[in-house]
Motif scaffolding. Structure first.
Motif, PDB file in Angstrom:
ATOM      1  N   GLY A  11       0.808  -1.218   0.000  1.00  0.00           N
ATOM      2  CA  GLY A  11       0.000   0.000   0.000  1.00  0.00           C
ATOM      3  C   GLY A  11       0.837   1.262   0.000  1.00  0.00           C
ATOM      4  O   GLY A  11       0.481   2.263  -0.633  1.00  0.00           O
ATOM      5  N   ALA A  12       1.967   1.233   0.706  1.00  0.00           N
ATOM      6  CA  ALA A  12       2.846   2.401   0.732  1.00  0.00           C
ATOM      7  C   ALA A  12       3.422   2.671  -0.657  1.00  0.00           C
ATOM      8  O   ALA A  12       3.521   3.825  -1.094  1.00  0.00           O
ATOM      9  CB  ALA A  12       3.969   2.185   1.745  1.00  0.00           C
ATOM     10  N   TYR A  13       3.804   1.600  -1.364  1.00  0.00           N
ATOM     11  CA  TYR A  13       4.326   1.779  -2.722  1.00  0.00           C
ATOM     12  C   TYR A  13       3.238   2.245  -3.691  1.00  0.00           C
ATOM     13  O   TYR A  13       3.506   3.017  -4.613  1.00  0.00           O
ATOM     14  CB  TYR A  13       4.967   0.484  -3.216  1.00  0.00           C
ATOM     15  N   VAL A  14       2.016   1.780  -3.481  1.00  0.00           N
ATOM     16  CA  VAL A  14       0.897   2.247  -4.311  1.00  0.00           C
ATOM     17  C   VAL A  14       0.679   3.741  -4.109  1.00  0.00           C
ATOM     18  O   VAL A  14       0.460   4.488  -5.068  1.00  0.00           O
ATOM     19  CB  VAL A  14      -0.379   1.454  -3.989  1.00  0.00           C
ATOM     20  N   LYS A  15       0.746   4.179  -2.851  1.00  0.00           N
ATOM     21  CA  LYS A  15       0.619   5.610  -2.584  1.00  0.00           C
ATOM     22  C   LYS A  15       1.758   6.384  -3.237  1.00  0.00           C
ATOM     23  O   LYS A  15       1.551   7.469  -3.793  1.00  0.00           O
ATOM     24  CB  LYS A  15       0.617   5.860  -1.072  1.00  0.00           C
ATOM     25  N   LEU A  16       2.962   5.837  -3.170  1.00  0.00           N
ATOM     26  CA  LEU A  16       4.109   6.484  -3.796  1.00  0.00           C
ATOM     27  C   LEU A  16       3.914   6.624  -5.302  1.00  0.00           C
ATOM     28  O   LEU A  16       4.259   7.645  -5.897  1.00  0.00           O
ATOM     29  CB  LEU A  16       5.373   5.674  -3.508  1.00  0.00           C
ATOM     30  N   ALA A  17       3.337   5.596  -5.916  1.00  0.00           N
ATOM     31  CA  ALA A  17       3.166   5.580  -7.371  1.00  0.00           C
ATOM     32  C   ALA A  17       2.068   6.512  -7.853  1.00  0.00           C
ATOM     33  O   ALA A  17       2.006   6.816  -9.052  1.00  0.00           O
ATOM     34  CB  ALA A  17       2.868   4.157  -7.829  1.00  0.00           C
ATOM     35  N   LYS A  18       1.187   6.972  -6.962  1.00  0.00           N
ATOM     36  CA  LYS A  18       0.080   7.874  -7.320  1.00  0.00           C
ATOM     37  C   LYS A  18      -0.769   7.291  -8.457  1.00  0.00           C
ATOM     38  O   LYS A  18      -1.139   7.992  -9.405  1.00  0.00           O
ATOM     39  CB  LYS A  18       0.615   9.252  -7.738  1.00  0.00           C
ATOM     40  N   LEU A  19      -1.088   6.005  -8.355  1.00  0.00           N
ATOM     41  CA  LEU A  19      -1.805   5.333  -9.434  1.00  0.00           C
ATOM     42  C   LEU A  19      -3.236   5.827  -9.594  1.00  0.00           C
ATOM     43  O   LEU A  19      -3.876   5.562 -10.615  1.00  0.00           O
ATOM     44  CB  LEU A  19      -1.792   3.821  -9.215  1.00  0.00           C
ATOM     45  N   ASP A  20      -3.743   6.532  -8.580  1.00  0.00           N
ATOM     46  CA  ASP A  20      -5.098   7.069  -8.698  1.00  0.00           C
ATOM     47  C   ASP A  20      -5.150   8.313  -9.583  1.00  0.00           C
ATOM     48  O   ASP A  20      -6.228   8.714 -10.027  1.00  0.00           O
ATOM     49  CB  ASP A  20      -5.663   7.391  -7.314  1.00  0.00           C
TER      50      ASP A  20
END
Length: 307
Positions: A11-20
């Motif tokens: 989840g932290a990496y997903v937040k980092l990636a700004k995939l939204d």
């Protein structure tokens, strides 16, 4: 402010990636709708566009990860996402939130950059057309995406606003050139309109972040000018978008194109009023994201009707 994201988690990496934040990725829909009907379901065309999009995601993820790393190291993200800024979501900045470390972010940024390069090379290899200008454009886009705020730190030398728009332009023109071999006036003008979309919510972010950017010497227009000067700049960019919409019929688009884009025109005026008339910059930024997505949907519908 607390965060519910576990340190070092996916989840932290997903937040980092700004995939939204999908707004650059929507360019592939505009490209697809701009194609002649016979090409829209062509296997080679769809494969090229799909692979290009995957590479695009990895390149942009690398760009935003390295941007976060630089913003954390220079202190601007800590200032802009401080506890007294409740409207900002702290877990969107894993370094500030403490859910990722600097080595983790750097490693993630470099790995995604390498994967992005490999995937884009794959797209070039299978593309129906490879005119030299598209190869150069893809290479330049890749280089400057990684150098946006890391390496040569393009955005720290006064080019941030131009880059935000130019990235959108390239992500329409390059894949279109790869699948058709060329571009026309309609494609160029729609690419210009598309690229102004991310810029016209980015400048509101810069307006909100002006104190932190000034502190670290990041020369955005908002940081370099007075509040009035920044307002005039944002209004000027909005006016450029309007002129491009009005100009499309002059380069081969339908005469009714400005009428179809009327929602974009009206929402853009509302964005300006909310941001600089009412002083609610972050709400104006959110409106800008919505405007861009409305514009993309409208462009796709218009192109499916006309082309």
């Amino acid at each position: 402010m607390t965060t519910t994201v576990a340190p070092g988690s996916t989840g932290a990496y997903v937040k980092l990636a700004k995939l939204d934040i999908v707004d650059y990725y929507l360019g592939v829909l505009v490209v697809w709708a701009l194609l002649a009907p016979a090409l829209r379901l062509d296997g080679g065309v769809l494969a090229t566009m799909g692979v290009f999009l995957v590479g695009e995601v990895f390149v942009i993820v690398a760009m935003v990860a390295l941007d976060d790393l630089t913003g954390y190291r220079d202190g601007s993200d800590i200032a802009n996402y401080a506890p007294d800024a409740p409207a900002r979501k702290l877990n969107r900045k894993p370094l500030v939130a403490g859910t990722l470390t600097e080595p983790q972010v750097l490693r993630f940024g470099l790995i995604t950059a390498v994967v992005g390069a490999a995937v884009w090379l794959g797209a070039l290899a299978i593309a129906p057309h490879r005119p030299m200008w598209t190869l150069v454009l893809v290479a330049v886009t890749y280089f400057f995406a990684l150098q946006y705020s890391w390496g040569v730190k393009l955005s720290y030398h006064g080019f941030q606003e131009f880059f935000l728009a130019a990235l959108g332009w390239a992500l329409v023109i390059a894949p279109y050139g790869l699948v058709t071999g060329g571009v026309d006036g309609v494609v160029v003008v729609q690419a210009l309109i598309f690229g102004l979309g991310p810029l016209l919510f980015g400048v509101y972010s810069n307006t909100n972040d002006v104190a932190g950017d000034r502190r670290v010497g990041r020369p955005t227009v908002a940081a370099l000018t007075s509040p009035r000067g920044n307002m005039l700049f944002v209004a000027g960019v909005s006016a450029c978008e309007l002129l491009l919409i009005l100009a499309l019929p002059l380069v081969g688009g339908p005469w009714w194109f400005p009428l179809a884009l009327l929602p974009t025109i009206l929402l853009r005026a509302r964005q300006l009023r909310v941001g600089f008339g009412e002083g609610d910059i972050l709400r104006a930024r959110r409106i800008g994201i919505d405007v861009h997505r409305v514009t993309v949907v409208t462009l796709v519908v218009v192109n499916l009707v006309v082309r």
